[in-house]
Write a protein that holds these residues in place. Structure first.
Motif, PDB file in Angstrom:
ATOM      1  N   ASP A  39       0.866  -1.182   0.000  1.00 20.88           N
ATOM      2  CA  ASP A  39       0.000   0.000   0.000  1.00 20.88           C
ATOM      3  C   ASP A  39       0.897   1.226   0.000  1.00 20.88           C
ATOM      4  O   ASP A  39       1.825   1.317   0.811  1.00 20.88           O
ATOM      5  N   ASP A  40       0.636   2.159  -0.911  1.00 20.05           N
ATOM      6  CA  ASP A  40       1.504   3.337  -1.003  1.00 20.05           C
ATOM      7  C   ASP A  40       1.259   4.328   0.133  1.00 20.05           C
ATOM      8  O   ASP A  40       2.017   5.286   0.295  1.00 20.05           O
ATOM      9  N   GLU A  41       0.219   4.108   0.933  1.00 23.74           N
ATOM     10  CA  GLU A  41      -0.047   4.960   2.093  1.00 23.74           C
ATOM     11  C   GLU A  41       0.519   4.290   3.342  1.00 23.74           C
ATOM     12  O   GLU A  41       0.008   3.251   3.775  1.00 23.74           O
ATOM     13  N   PRO A  42       1.572   4.842   3.946  1.00 23.83           N
ATOM     14  CA  PRO A  42       2.225   4.201   5.096  1.00 23.83           C
ATOM     15  C   PRO A  42       1.280   3.888   6.254  1.00 23.83           C
ATOM     16  O   PRO A  42       1.360   2.809   6.844  1.00 23.83           O
ATOM     17  N   MET A  43       0.375   4.818   6.572  1.00 21.81           N
ATOM     18  CA  MET A  43      -0.529   4.584   7.702  1.00 21.81           C
ATOM     19  C   MET A  43      -1.496   3.443   7.402  1.00 21.81           C
ATOM     20  O   MET A  43      -1.795   2.622   8.278  1.00 21.81           O
ATOM     21  N   ALA A  44      -1.976   3.388   6.167  1.00 20.31           N
ATOM     22  CA  ALA A  44      -2.877   2.298   5.778  1.00 20.31           C
ATOM     23  C   ALA A  44      -2.148   0.960   5.830  1.00 20.31           C
ATOM     24  O   ALA A  44      -2.708  -0.062   6.258  1.00 20.31           O
ATOM     25  N   LEU A  45      -0.891   0.969   5.412  1.00 24.76           N
ATOM     26  CA  LEU A  45      -0.084  -0.248   5.435  1.00 24.76           C
ATOM     27  C   LEU A  45       0.115  -0.737   6.869  1.00 24.76           C
ATOM     28  O   LEU A  45      -0.035  -1.931   7.157  1.00 24.76           O
ATOM     29  N   GLU A  46       0.439   0.180   7.770  1.00 21.78           N
ATOM     30  CA  GLU A  46       0.641  -0.185   9.171  1.00 21.78           C
ATOM     31  C   GLU A  46      -0.655  -0.685   9.799  1.00 21.78           C
ATOM     32  O   GLU A  46      -0.646  -1.595  10.632  1.00 21.78           O
ATOM     33  N   ASN A  47      -1.765  -0.088   9.388  1.00 19.73           N
ATOM     34  CA  ASN A  47      -3.056  -0.508   9.933  1.00 19.73           C
ATOM     35  C   ASN A  47      -3.340  -1.967   9.594  1.00 19.73           C
ATOM     36  O   ASN A  47      -3.765  -2.750  10.452  1.00 19.73           O
ATOM     37  N   VAL A  48      -3.092  -2.339   8.344  1.00 21.68           N
ATOM     38  CA  VAL A  48      -3.318  -3.728   7.931  1.00 21.68           C
ATOM     39  C   VAL A  48      -2.330  -4.656   8.639  1.00 21.68           C
ATOM     40  O   VAL A  48      -2.688  -5.756   9.080  1.00 21.68           O
ATOM     41  N   ALA A  49      -1.082  -4.203   8.774  1.00 21.81           N
ATOM     42  CA  ALA A  49      -0.059  -5.040   9.409  1.00 21.81           C
ATOM     43  C   ALA A  49      -0.368  -5.304  10.878  1.00 21.81           C
ATOM     44  O   ALA A  49      -0.052  -6.379  11.406  1.00 21.81           O
ATOM     45  N   ASP A  50      -0.999  -4.324  11.543  1.00 17.60           N
ATOM     46  CA  ASP A  50      -1.227  -4.432  12.986  1.00 17.60           C
ATOM     47  C   ASP A  50      -2.601  -4.959  13.359  1.00 17.60           C
ATOM     48  O   ASP A  50      -2.849  -5.273  14.530  1.00 17.60           O
ATOM     49  N   ILE A  51      -3.499  -5.068  12.394  1.00 15.68           N
ATOM     50  CA  ILE A  51      -4.882  -5.395  12.721  1.00 15.68           C
ATOM     51  C   ILE A  51      -5.077  -6.870  13.072  1.00 15.68           C
ATOM     52  O   ILE A  51      -6.055  -7.252  13.706  1.00 15.68           O
ATOM     53  N   SER A 105      -3.133  -6.090  -1.379  1.00 18.06           N
ATOM     54  CA  SER A 105      -2.627  -4.899  -2.072  1.00 18.06           C
ATOM     55  C   SER A 105      -3.706  -3.842  -2.266  1.00 18.06           C
ATOM     56  O   SER A 105      -4.874  -4.161  -2.531  1.00 18.06           O
ATOM     57  N   ASP A 106      -3.278  -2.587  -2.150  1.00 23.42           N
ATOM     58  CA  ASP A 106      -4.120  -1.468  -2.563  1.00 23.42           C
ATOM     59  C   ASP A 106      -4.243  -1.521  -4.087  1.00 23.42           C
ATOM     60  O   ASP A 106      -3.396  -2.107  -4.773  1.00 23.42           O
ATOM     61  N   ILE A 107      -5.293  -0.916  -4.633  1.00 22.12           N
ATOM     62  CA  ILE A 107      -5.444  -0.888  -6.088  1.00 22.12           C
ATOM     63  C   ILE A 107      -4.820   0.371  -6.676  1.00 22.12           C
ATOM     64  O   ILE A 107      -4.009   0.313  -7.600  1.00 22.12           O
ATOM     65  N   SER A 108      -5.177   1.530  -6.140  1.00 27.36           N
ATOM     66  CA  SER A 108      -4.702   2.795  -6.706  1.00 27.36           C
ATOM     67  C   SER A 108      -3.345   3.161  -6.114  1.00 27.36           C
ATOM     68  O   SER A 108      -3.244   3.608  -4.970  1.00 27.36           O
ATOM     69  N   MET A 109      -2.278   2.945  -6.914  1.00 31.36           N
ATOM     70  CA  MET A 109      -0.915   3.255  -6.477  1.00 31.36           C
ATOM     71  C   MET A 109      -0.132   3.823  -7.655  1.00 31.36           C
ATOM     72  O   MET A 109      -0.444   3.519  -8.811  1.00 31.36           O
ATOM     73  N   PRO A 110       0.887   4.647  -7.393  1.00 28.07           N
ATOM     74  CA  PRO A 110       1.691   5.209  -8.483  1.00 28.07           C
ATOM     75  C   PRO A 110       2.618   4.161  -9.100  1.00 28.07           C
ATOM     76  O   PRO A 110       2.923   3.148  -8.473  1.00 28.07           O
ATOM     77  N   HIS A 111       3.042   4.440 -10.326  1.00 27.15           N
ATOM     78  CA  HIS A 111       4.003   3.605 -11.054  1.00 27.15           C
ATOM     79  C   HIS A 111       3.382   2.283 -11.512  1.00 27.15           C
ATOM     80  O   HIS A 111       3.325   1.993 -12.701  1.00 27.15           O
ATOM     81  N   ILE A 112       2.946   1.459 -10.576  1.00 24.23           N
ATOM     82  CA  ILE A 112       2.270   0.198 -10.909  1.00 24.23           C
ATOM     83  C   ILE A 112       1.050   0.094 -10.010  1.00 24.23           C
ATOM     84  O   ILE A 112       1.189   0.023  -8.783  1.00 24.23           O
ATOM     85  N   ASP A 113      -0.153   0.110 -10.583  1.00 25.86           N
ATOM     86  CA  ASP A 113      -1.318  -0.005  -9.710  1.00 25.86           C
ATOM     87  C   ASP A 113      -1.520  -1.464  -9.302  1.00 25.86           C
ATOM     88  O   ASP A 113      -0.861  -2.380  -9.810  1.00 25.86           O
ATOM     89  N   GLY A 114      -2.428  -1.670  -8.361  1.00 26.72           N
ATOM     90  CA  GLY A 114      -2.630  -3.008  -7.820  1.00 26.72           C
ATOM     91  C   GLY A 114      -3.084  -4.018  -8.849  1.00 26.72           C
ATOM     92  O   GLY A 114      -2.721  -5.193  -8.785  1.00 26.72           O
ATOM     93  N   LEU A 115      -3.874  -3.573  -9.824  1.00 29.98           N
ATOM     94  CA  LEU A 115      -4.346  -4.485 -10.863  1.00 29.98           C
ATOM     95  C   LEU A 115      -3.191  -4.967 -11.734  1.00 29.98           C
ATOM     96  O   LEU A 115      -3.076  -6.156 -12.041  1.00 29.98           O
ATOM     97  N   GLU A 116      -2.317  -4.048 -12.143  1.00 31.93           N
ATOM     98  CA  GLU A 116      -1.178  -4.421 -12.973  1.00 31.93           C
ATOM     99  C   GLU A 116      -0.212  -5.312 -12.193  1.00 31.93           C
ATOM    100  O   GLU A 116       0.316  -6.301 -12.723  1.00 31.93           O
TER     101      GLU A 116
END
Length: 312
Positions: free
Chosen positions: A10-22, A56-67
């Motif tokens: 996930d390109d959003e650090p806080m969202a990534l940590e949330n999933v990691a800690d949940i 994975s998040d879907i909307s991310m820069p460079h390579i989105d989650g779908l790709e």
């Protein structure tokens, strides 16, 4: 218990940590092996680690989650994908489903129970798939041993067939043994069985890894008779080197069976230069294994040694 590997992207650090800690990952049989905010790094790490599940998040820069998921599934079709996104756009949902994504979760609806329930469902699905895969691979290996691999068509795209076919490209060592064979008056034979086969083969693999060995190794029970084991050998190498490798692994096999099953076994072994020579070698190993009664317990012998010893 082997933990199921998971990658979090996930390109959003806080969202990534949330999933990691949940979730308490280890408690439920999972292990986060990759955690990154850069989808480009995620792809590089995936090629190295090959996790079973990708969240994975879907909307991310460079390579989105779908790709990213398309690349992953082209490389490892059995990977399970869980998409996390803030979007309600139906087009994202449709594309995710076309990729056969395991689940699709909206970020603002995510909770421990919601994500955990989906992961546990995936875990069960992977276990069911693994059981089927093991049975298919066992049958393919029996086909190799009995000369049916080349004579009959196989689904070359299945994971089991790809693995078996890859190993059969080079040289291999073929082992055969029986557990407590009893010879009957009518000329027949009754053999015992390994009671904890998974533990035995895991111990053999562990011993090989401790010695720096990373060769493909597989064991299969042939009906109610004996056990065949196939060891991939480095190719090309000298015959002497291959025999040394075979004898070393044979020692691991005997030690593992003795440690876990508390029974000594003798092993017969042959070197096979190609898949075409395996059926002939296997039949020779089985035919000469009866000579094991003339050898000490935990003997290791080739077909030639057994026949020579009997003549002497």
């Amino acid at each position: 218990m082997e933990l199921i590997s998971v990658m979090l992207v996930d390109d959003e650090p806080m969202a990534l940590e949330n999933v990691a800690d949940i979730i308490d990952w280890h408690e439920h049989g999972f292990e986060v092996v990759i955690q990154t905010t850069d989808p480009r790094k995620a792809w590089e790490w995936f090629e190295k680690k090959r996790p079973k599940i990708v969240i994975s998040d879907i909307s991310m820069p460079h390579i989105d989650g779908l790709e990213l998921s398309k690349r992953i599934l082209e490389t490892e079709p059995g990977t399970r994908i869980v998409f996390l996104t803030a979007y309600r756009d139906f087009d994202y949902v449709r594309q995710a489903l076309e990729l056969k994504a395991a689940h699709y979760v909206l970020k603002h609806e995510i909770s421990q129970n919601r994500l955990l329930n989906q992961l546990l469902a995936i875990k069960q699905s992977l276990a069911d798939e693994q059981a089927i895969w093991k049975n298919v691979k066992k049958q393919l290996l029996l086909d190799v041993l009995h000369g049916k691999w080349l004579a009959e068509p196989h689904d070359s795209n299945s994971p089991a067939a790809r693995e078996v076919n890859q190993v059969l490209q080079g040289s291999s060592a073929l082992f055969y043994f029986e557990v407590g064979p009893t010879y009957l008056l009518n000329g027949g034979k009754r053999c015992g069985q390994i009671q904890q086969p998974e533990q035995v083969w895991q111990l053999v693999t562990s011993m090989m890894q401790d010695e720096g060995e990373s060769r493909w190794f597989e064991a299969v029970e042939d009906g109610n008779e004996g056990y065949a084991l196939i060891l991939q050998l480095p190719n090309p190498q000298s015959t002497l080197f291959c025999w040394n490798e075979a004898y070393k692994v044979a020692g691991f096999i005997q030690k593992a069976i003795s440690t876990i099953e508390k029974v000594p076994v003798s092993l017969s072994v042959a070197l096979c230069t190609s898949s075409q020579t395996i059926p002939t070698a296997y039949q020779a190993l089985k035919a000469t294994y009866d000579y094991a009664m003339f050898f000490p317990a935990r003997a290791l012998f080739s077909v030639e040694q057994a026949q020579s010893g009997l003549r002497d």
